[in-house]
Design a protein around this motif. Structure first.
Motif, PDB file in Angstrom:
ATOM      1  N   ASP A   1     -34.079 -75.390 -75.966  1.00 20.44           N
ATOM      2  CA  ASP A   1     -33.318 -76.162 -76.544  1.00 20.44           C
ATOM      3  C   ASP A   1     -31.867 -75.931 -76.385  1.00 20.44           C
ATOM      4  N   HIS A   2     -31.414 -74.499 -76.466  1.00 15.28           N
ATOM      5  CA  HIS A   2     -30.272 -73.977 -76.047  1.00 15.28           C
ATOM      6  C   HIS A   2     -29.687 -74.511 -74.663  1.00 15.28           C
ATOM      7  N   ALA A   3     -30.578 -74.431 -73.859  1.00 18.06           N
ATOM      8  CA  ALA A   3     -30.181 -74.514 -72.216  1.00 18.06           C
ATOM      9  C   ALA A   3     -29.990 -76.070 -72.260  1.00 18.06           C
ATOM     10  N   SER A   4     -30.896 -76.782 -72.839  1.00 20.65           N
ATOM     11  CA  SER A   4     -31.012 -78.255 -72.651  1.00 20.65           C
ATOM     12  C   SER A   4     -29.692 -79.048 -73.050  1.00 20.65           C
ATOM     13  N   ALA A   5     -29.201 -78.374 -74.048  1.00 23.85           N
ATOM     14  CA  ALA A   5     -28.011 -78.901 -74.759  1.00 23.85           C
ATOM     15  C   ALA A   5     -26.918 -78.826 -73.823  1.00 23.85           C
ATOM     16  N   VAL A   6     -26.861 -78.001 -72.830  1.00 21.68           N
ATOM     17  CA  VAL A   6     -25.682 -78.233 -71.829  1.00 21.68           C
ATOM     18  C   VAL A   6     -26.199 -78.476 -70.517  1.00 21.68           C
ATOM     19  N   SER A   7     -27.445 -79.393 -70.623  1.00 19.36           N
ATOM     20  CA  SER A   7     -27.890 -79.715 -69.264  1.00 19.36           C
ATOM     21  C   SER A   7     -28.292 -78.710 -68.110  1.00 19.36           C
TER      22      SER A   7
END
Length: 415
Positions: free
Chosen positions: A206-212
């Motif tokens: 989730d954290h990583a996906s938030a910044v693509s």
């Protein structure tokens, strides 16, 4: 003196009701030592303490009127809920970065209530990174139950700081939080908590996906495959890792780890040809995987890992002699392993010799590792040690086994 008069009356009423000092301390949420000083006249009670004592002892206001009228709010610096120095600590962390620390349950007043994290500056990142490296280093030598809470607090700090940041700083903080969450998932797995490991891995995504950043998404599949591997689920392990291998846009380091995971998954399914194929793919990816920086995803210690995984695949496939040769080669060429890796692969090496029936060699290899295994306290390593104990258990009267058996049983009984 008013404080002395209050203290005498407090003791008198407490004793009349048959209350121990520690019990009264528990009821009014002050420490036993603090109340002792109040009863002895060494400390004036605050109005809050006077009201609490009056209410608990049903004094009808008689205690309250004896309290010094100018009493200031006191600081009970010797907090000891219920009079016990082993009182439970409770920390409640909120998504906005604020939180509360209490000693005792959440019905007692907080020791510290802290506000949401202030806006971070770029200068905080090096400090967070350095602290995380120390936490990871501790994780290579210590029990995951010691390291896991540190990882959780660290992840919360990074994620909360990211909420109040923007631009590149926010991106870096979220990537740092993702790395820390992934590490927390690994520590949860080492504690034997698969559900927790999955939860933290999902949070990392989730954290990583938030910044693509898609690297963590692919790596999460590898982590899930590891959990499947330890459950003995060959099909799920290979399905997950093959998904990563099929995507050539994935970082080579992650694909290399996926290839090693696939090889192990096929090995526990006794699929020799596909296990060897996956090992060949890992060999082809090796150079690209090792050209990456130190802060990339996955294990930090990669030296000889391919050979060690290959050795374990041969063990699962029943090729014990090949496994022994590979373990000996890899362990002799990598004397600087972390304690956790030394315990993990050293235990497996000893297990191979036990399976070969070479009890003297097996016991000689496991003996110096038992203290290390106890210290790193890994559920997954302990599972291999249990396999070792079962394997050597067929030779109960063997002298080498009798020498190590007390220490072996002590480590296995720790959990």
């Amino acid at each position: 003196m008013a404080s002395a008069e209050f203290g005498r009356e407090l003791r008198k009423r407490r004793l009349e009701q048959g209350l121990a000092l520690g019990k009264l301390a528990e009821l009014v949420h002050y420490s036993r030592s603090h109340l002792s000083r109040v009863e002895n006249g060494q400390k004036s009670p605050s109005s809050a303490l006077a009201r609490a004592c009056d209410a608990v002892l049903s004094a009808g206001g008689d205690l309250l009127v004896l309290a010094p009228s100018a009493a200031q709010p006191d600081l009970d610096l010797d907090i000891d809920v219920g009079g016990s120095s082993d009182a439970e600590w409770n920390v409640r962390l909120h998504a906005d970065g604020s939180g509360v620390f209490r000693i005792g349950d959440f019905g007692v007043p907080p020791v510290t209530a802290f506000p949401a994290t202030a806006t971070s500056s770029a200068a905080s990142l090096p400090g967070l990174s350095a602290l995380f490296e120390e936490i990871k280093r501790l994780g290579r030598t210590s029990s995951p139950s010691l390291v896991f809470p540190m990882a959780v607090i660290h992840e919360h700090a990074a994620a909360a700081s990211a909420l109040r940041s923007a631009g590149e700083l926010r991106r870096q903080l979220l990537l740092h939080a993702a790395r820390t969450a992934e590490f927390a998932g690994w520590m949860a797995q080492e504690c034997g908590d698969e559900r927790g490991a999955l939860w933290w891995t999902t949070r990392a995504v989730d954290h990583a996906s938030a910044v693509s950043d898609e690297h963590m998404v692919s790596y999460a599949l590898v982590r899930r495959a590891v959990l499947s591997l330890y459950r003995g689920d060959s099909a799920e392990t290979t399905d997950l890792t093959e998904q990563v291998l099929a995507d050539h846009a994935v970082h080579p380091r992650i694909r290399w780890l996926a290839a090693l995971g696939a090889a192990q998954g096929y090995a526990i399914g006794l699929d020799h040809s596909n296990s060897m194929r996956a090992l060949d793919e890992a060999a082809n990816l090796y150079d690209a995987a090792h050209r990456t920086g130190e802060n990339e995803l996955g294990p930090s210690a990669l030296h000889e890992r391919s050979v060690l995984i290959e050795a374990w695949c041969h063990y699962d496939l029943g090729n014990l002699e090949d496994a022994a040769v590979l373990f000996d080669r890899a362990m002799s060429r990598n004397p600087q392993q972390s304690d956790r890796d030394r315990a993990r692969f050293g235990t497996r090496r000893a297990l191979v010799y036990a399976a070969l029936g070479d009890l003297d060699r097996a016991c000689a290899l496991i003996a110096p590792l038992l203290d290390v295994i106890s210290a790193v306290d890994s559920v997954t390593i302990r599972a291999d040690l249990l396999d070792f104990a079962r394997t050597v258990g067929r030779y109960r009267r063997h002298a080498a086994l009798l020498d190590i058996q007390p220490a072996l049983m002590s480590v296995l009984a720790k959990r």
